[in-house]
Write a protein that holds these residues in place. Structure first.
Motif, mmCIF file in Angstrom:
data_model
loop_
_atom_site.group_PDB
_atom_site.id
_atom_site.type_symbol
_atom_site.label_atom_id
_atom_site.label_comp_id
_atom_site.label_asym_id
_atom_site.label_seq_id
_atom_site.Cartn_x
_atom_site.Cartn_y
_atom_site.Cartn_z
ATOM 1 N N LEU A 29 -13.881 10.241 4.291
ATOM 2 C CA LEU A 29 -13.295 9.329 5.279
ATOM 3 C C LEU A 29 -13.230 7.903 4.747
ATOM 4 O O LEU A 29 -12.229 7.198 4.958
ATOM 5 N N LYS A 30 -14.279 7.476 4.037
ATOM 6 C CA LYS A 30 -14.279 6.131 3.449
ATOM 7 C C LYS A 30 -13.149 5.992 2.430
ATOM 8 O O LYS A 30 -12.460 4.976 2.387
ATOM 9 N N MET A 31 -12.968 7.008 1.599
ATOM 10 C CA MET A 31 -11.915 6.943 0.588
ATOM 11 C C MET A 31 -10.532 6.924 1.234
ATOM 12 O O MET A 31 -9.658 6.176 0.802
ATOM 13 N N GLU A 32 -10.324 7.710 2.276
ATOM 14 C CA GLU A 32 -9.033 7.696 2.972
ATOM 15 C C GLU A 32 -8.742 6.321 3.553
ATOM 16 O O GLU A 32 -7.631 5.818 3.443
ATOM 17 N N PHE A 33 -9.757 5.715 4.165
ATOM 18 C CA PHE A 33 -9.596 4.361 4.706
ATOM 19 C C PHE A 33 -9.266 3.389 3.578
ATOM 20 O O PHE A 33 -8.365 2.554 3.701
ATOM 21 N N ALA A 34 -10.001 3.485 2.459
ATOM 22 C CA ALA A 34 -9.780 2.591 1.323
ATOM 23 C C ALA A 34 -8.372 2.750 0.763
ATOM 24 O O ALA A 34 -7.702 1.753 0.480
ATOM 25 N N PHE A 35 -7.899 3.994 0.602
ATOM 26 C CA PHE A 35 -6.539 4.223 0.099
ATOM 27 C C PHE A 35 -5.515 3.528 0.981
ATOM 28 O O PHE A 35 -4.620 2.833 0.494
ATOM 29 N N ASP A 36 -5.633 3.724 2.283
ATOM 30 C CA ASP A 36 -4.676 3.113 3.221
ATOM 31 C C ASP A 36 -4.750 1.592 3.187
ATOM 32 O O ASP A 36 -3.723 0.908 3.153
ATOM 33 N N ALA A 37 -5.965 1.055 3.194
ATOM 34 C CA ALA A 37 -6.139 -0.394 3.203
ATOM 35 C C ALA A 37 -5.643 -1.025 1.904
ATOM 36 O O ALA A 37 -4.993 -2.081 1.932
ATOM 37 N N LEU A 38 -5.917 -0.392 0.785
ATOM 38 C CA LEU A 38 -5.461 -0.931 -0.496
ATOM 39 C C LEU A 38 -3.950 -0.840 -0.627
ATOM 40 O O LEU A 38 -3.319 -1.742 -1.173
ATOM 41 N N ALA A 39 -3.360 0.218 -0.123
ATOM 42 C CA ALA A 39 -1.906 0.379 -0.203
ATOM 43 C C ALA A 39 -1.170 -0.619 0.680
ATOM 44 O O ALA A 39 -0.072 -1.058 0.345
ATOM 45 N N SER A 73 -9.046 -2.632 -7.390
ATOM 46 C CA SER A 73 -7.980 -3.575 -7.769
ATOM 47 C C SER A 73 -6.943 -2.892 -8.654
ATOM 48 O O SER A 73 -5.733 -3.128 -8.507
ATOM 49 N N GLN A 74 -7.386 -2.031 -9.563
ATOM 50 C CA GLN A 74 -6.461 -1.283 -10.411
ATOM 51 C C GLN A 74 -5.637 -0.296 -9.589
ATOM 52 O O GLN A 74 -4.439 -0.121 -9.825
ATOM 53 N N TYR A 75 -6.282 0.350 -8.636
ATOM 54 C CA TYR A 75 -5.570 1.280 -7.753
ATOM 55 C C TYR A 75 -4.474 0.534 -6.992
ATOM 56 O O TYR A 75 -3.345 1.000 -6.911
ATOM 57 N N ARG A 76 -4.813 -0.631 -6.448
ATOM 58 C CA ARG A 76 -3.849 -1.425 -5.687
ATOM 59 C C ARG A 76 -2.663 -1.817 -6.570
ATOM 60 O O ARG A 76 -1.508 -1.714 -6.134
ATOM 61 N N GLU A 80 1.284 -0.774 -6.027
ATOM 62 C CA GLU A 80 2.345 -1.785 -5.981
ATOM 63 C C GLU A 80 3.457 -1.454 -6.971
ATOM 64 O O GLU A 80 4.643 -1.546 -6.641
ATOM 65 N N LYS A 81 3.072 -1.075 -8.205
ATOM 66 C CA LYS A 81 4.074 -0.709 -9.227
ATOM 67 C C LYS A 81 4.903 0.476 -8.767
ATOM 68 O O LYS A 81 6.120 0.500 -8.912
ATOM 69 N N THR A 82 4.235 1.477 -8.220
ATOM 70 C CA THR A 82 4.930 2.680 -7.748
ATOM 71 C C THR A 82 5.874 2.345 -6.617
ATOM 72 O O THR A 82 7.004 2.852 -6.563
ATOM 73 N N SER A 83 5.455 1.476 -5.713
ATOM 74 C CA SER A 83 6.292 1.077 -4.582
ATOM 75 C C SER A 83 7.537 0.342 -5.048
ATOM 76 O O SER A 83 8.620 0.546 -4.522
ATOM 77 N N LYS A 84 7.379 -0.504 -6.052
ATOM 78 C CA LYS A 84 8.523 -1.251 -6.583
ATOM 79 C C LYS A 84 9.512 -0.320 -7.269
ATOM 80 O O LYS A 84 10.718 -0.506 -7.169
ATOM 81 N N LEU A 85 9.005 0.694 -7.954
ATOM 82 C CA LEU A 85 9.882 1.653 -8.618
ATOM 83 C C LEU A 85 10.644 2.507 -7.608
ATOM 84 O O LEU A 85 11.774 2.905 -7.848
ATOM 85 N N ASP A 86 10.006 2.794 -6.477
ATOM 86 C CA ASP A 86 10.639 3.609 -5.443
ATOM 87 C C ASP A 86 11.685 2.823 -4.659
ATOM 88 O O ASP A 86 12.550 3.415 -4.026
#
Length: 87
Positions: A29-39, A73-76, A80-86
């Motif tokens: 659950l913590k990781m899911e929250f972190a993924f969403d918050a970082l994205a 920070s690297q995940y974020r 961001e890079k993936t979002s820009k490519l999409d």
């Protein structure tokens, strides 16, 4: 305590029902929250770690890196890079 079960009995029932220990389930659950918050890129890493209950930003970074293999920070940056490519 509120359901009148011992800790070990609760853990056993939880594992039987979910296939996971309560600790592993909480970490998922913590990781899911972190993924969403970082994205979303709206909150600082300090704030995200605080929201998840970590007492210091370094604890959040260590937890995230242990589970994901990269720092938050690297995940974020990768998101961001993936979002820009999409786009």
């Amino acid at each position: 305590k509120s359901v009148d079960l011992s800790r070990s009995h609760f853990f056993d029932l939880f594992r039987r029902c979910t296939g996971l220990s309560p600790v592993v389930f909480a970490n998922v659950l913590k990781m899911e929250f972190a993924f969403d918050a970082l994205a979303s890129n709206e909150e600082s890493l300090i704030h995200i770690g605080d929201e998840l209950g970590f007492s210091a930003p370094s604890h959040f970074t260590r937890f995230f890196k242990q589970h994901q293999g990269v720092a938050p920070s690297q995940y974020r940056l990768q998101v961001e890079k993936t979002s820009k490519l999409d786009s």
